[in-house]
Design a protein around this motif. Sequence first.
Motif, mmCIF file in Angstrom:
data_model
loop_
_atom_site.group_PDB
_atom_site.id
_atom_site.type_symbol
_atom_site.label_atom_id
_atom_site.label_comp_id
_atom_site.label_asym_id
_atom_site.label_seq_id
_atom_site.Cartn_x
_atom_site.Cartn_y
_atom_site.Cartn_z
ATOM 1 N N LYS A 146 -20.154 12.300 31.411
ATOM 2 C CA LYS A 146 -21.181 12.068 30.399
ATOM 3 C C LYS A 146 -21.825 13.363 29.912
ATOM 4 N N LYS A 147 -21.768 14.410 30.719
ATOM 5 C CA LYS A 147 -22.415 15.684 30.379
ATOM 6 C C LYS A 147 -21.480 16.630 29.617
ATOM 7 N N LEU A 148 -20.209 16.288 29.508
ATOM 8 C CA LEU A 148 -19.225 17.170 28.893
ATOM 9 C C LEU A 148 -19.208 17.042 27.375
ATOM 10 N N ASN A 149 -18.646 18.066 26.727
ATOM 11 C CA ASN A 149 -18.397 17.917 25.297
ATOM 12 C C ASN A 149 -17.086 17.159 25.132
ATOM 13 N N VAL A 150 -16.759 16.801 23.911
ATOM 14 C CA VAL A 150 -15.628 15.912 23.660
ATOM 15 C C VAL A 150 -14.293 16.550 24.067
ATOM 16 N N LYS A 151 -14.167 17.862 23.922
ATOM 17 C CA LYS A 151 -12.924 18.549 24.301
ATOM 18 C C LYS A 151 -12.704 18.458 25.810
ATOM 19 N N GLU A 152 -13.741 18.770 26.573
ATOM 20 C CA GLU A 152 -13.643 18.719 28.034
ATOM 21 C C GLU A 152 -13.423 17.285 28.523
ATOM 22 N N ALA A 153 -14.063 16.333 27.862
ATOM 23 C CA ALA A 153 -13.898 14.922 28.232
ATOM 24 C C ALA A 153 -12.462 14.472 27.984
ATOM 25 N N LEU A 154 -11.886 14.895 26.865
ATOM 26 C CA LEU A 154 -10.502 14.532 26.554
ATOM 27 C C LEU A 154 -9.563 15.038 27.643
ATOM 28 N N ILE A 155 -9.770 16.245 28.103
ATOM 29 C CA ILE A 155 -8.932 16.819 29.163
ATOM 30 C C ILE A 155 -9.058 15.986 30.440
ATOM 31 N N LYS A 156 -10.283 15.633 30.808
ATOM 32 C CA LYS A 156 -10.508 14.840 32.027
ATOM 33 C C LYS A 156 -9.896 13.440 31.919
ATOM 34 N N VAL A 157 -10.071 12.804 30.773
ATOM 35 C CA VAL A 157 -9.553 11.441 30.598
ATOM 36 C C VAL A 157 -8.028 11.466 30.626
ATOM 37 N N ARG A 158 -7.419 12.475 30.019
ATOM 38 C CA ARG A 158 -5.955 12.592 30.077
ATOM 39 C C ARG A 158 -5.474 12.727 31.518
ATOM 40 N N ILE B 243 -5.586 9.277 33.166
ATOM 41 C CA ILE B 243 -4.470 8.434 32.729
ATOM 42 C C ILE B 243 -3.167 8.940 33.346
ATOM 43 N N THR B 244 -3.021 10.259 33.463
ATOM 44 C CA THR B 244 -1.828 10.832 34.099
ATOM 45 C C THR B 244 -1.734 10.403 35.557
ATOM 46 N N SER B 245 -2.861 10.309 36.239
ATOM 47 C CA SER B 245 -2.833 9.874 37.642
ATOM 48 C C SER B 245 -2.357 8.419 37.739
ATOM 49 N N VAL B 246 -2.710 7.602 36.758
ATOM 50 C CA VAL B 246 -2.237 6.212 36.749
ATOM 51 C C VAL B 246 -0.746 6.163 36.425
ATOM 52 N N ASN B 247 -0.296 7.010 35.509
ATOM 53 C CA ASN B 247 1.133 7.066 35.197
ATOM 54 C C ASN B 247 1.934 7.486 36.427
ATOM 55 N N PHE C 15 -11.790 13.434 16.894
ATOM 56 C CA PHE C 15 -10.659 12.691 16.334
ATOM 57 C C PHE C 15 -9.524 12.593 17.350
ATOM 58 N N LEU C 16 -9.241 13.699 18.047
ATOM 59 C CA LEU C 16 -8.178 13.687 19.058
ATOM 60 C C LEU C 16 -8.513 12.733 20.200
ATOM 61 N N PHE C 17 -9.783 12.718 20.615
ATOM 62 C CA PHE C 17 -10.203 11.800 21.673
ATOM 63 C C PHE C 17 -10.019 10.356 21.221
ATOM 64 N N ALA C 18 -10.484 10.049 20.006
ATOM 65 C CA ALA C 18 -10.372 8.680 19.482
ATOM 66 C C ALA C 18 -8.908 8.262 19.385
ATOM 67 N N THR C 19 -8.057 9.149 18.899
ATOM 68 C CA THR C 19 -6.635 8.853 18.768
ATOM 69 C C THR C 19 -6.009 8.590 20.131
ATOM 70 N N PHE C 20 -6.302 9.453 21.101
ATOM 71 C CA PHE C 20 -5.760 9.283 22.449
ATOM 72 C C PHE C 20 -6.235 7.963 23.063
ATOM 73 N N TYR C 21 -7.513 7.686 22.914
ATOM 74 C CA TYR C 21 -8.099 6.473 23.487
ATOM 75 C C TYR C 21 -7.448 5.227 22.896
#
Length: 185
Positions: A69-81, A84-88, A127-133
């Motif tokens: 919640k404290k990250l900017n969108v770029k850092e959040a995108l990296i973490k969320v990826r 998802i990679t851990s689930v893959n 935009f990249l975060f929204a697309t990935f999500y």
Amino acid sequence: MKLSDHKDLKIAITDLPVKEKDKLMLRLIAKDKVLTEHLHYKLLENEIDLEDRKIKIKAEIEDQISALKKLNVKEALIKVRKMITSVNHFYKVTKDAYGEVELKIFILNVIPLEYKRSVLGYRDFGFLFATFYIKTLLVTINKHKKLHEDLQFDLNVDLNNLLQKVYSSKLASAAEAANLPQEIN
């Protein structure tokens, strides 16, 4: 080189003595970490271990949510990826399609959709975060549809909550553009 293209090699391998086959198999397995982990799971683990793997992934994700919640969108995108990679990876090891869908729905449900904008840089990471999500959600819905209908039923409430979350956020227009359903029956 594919083994199916060389039938004589396949015959020669099957004719090898058992000890020699074992040595070759162990050498081959050692070169592939995912295969090694898959064989460990398949030969030495059971349903309890599968649930433990899912619980461990969920716990790791829950630990990261407050920091996310404290990250900017770029850092959040990296973490969320990475999540998802851990689930893959979980799916590659266990081949548990239900667990994969369950974990992805869990991740997409708990991660926040609003982040601080990154001031530096020329890329629109929002935009990249929204697309990935949205793409991850579409893939998850498609995998959900391939599950047995009883298993689908078990996940429908969480999936519908997720869709409601998306359509009540800033991602609603992107979801509509991607033909994301508003509800799963």
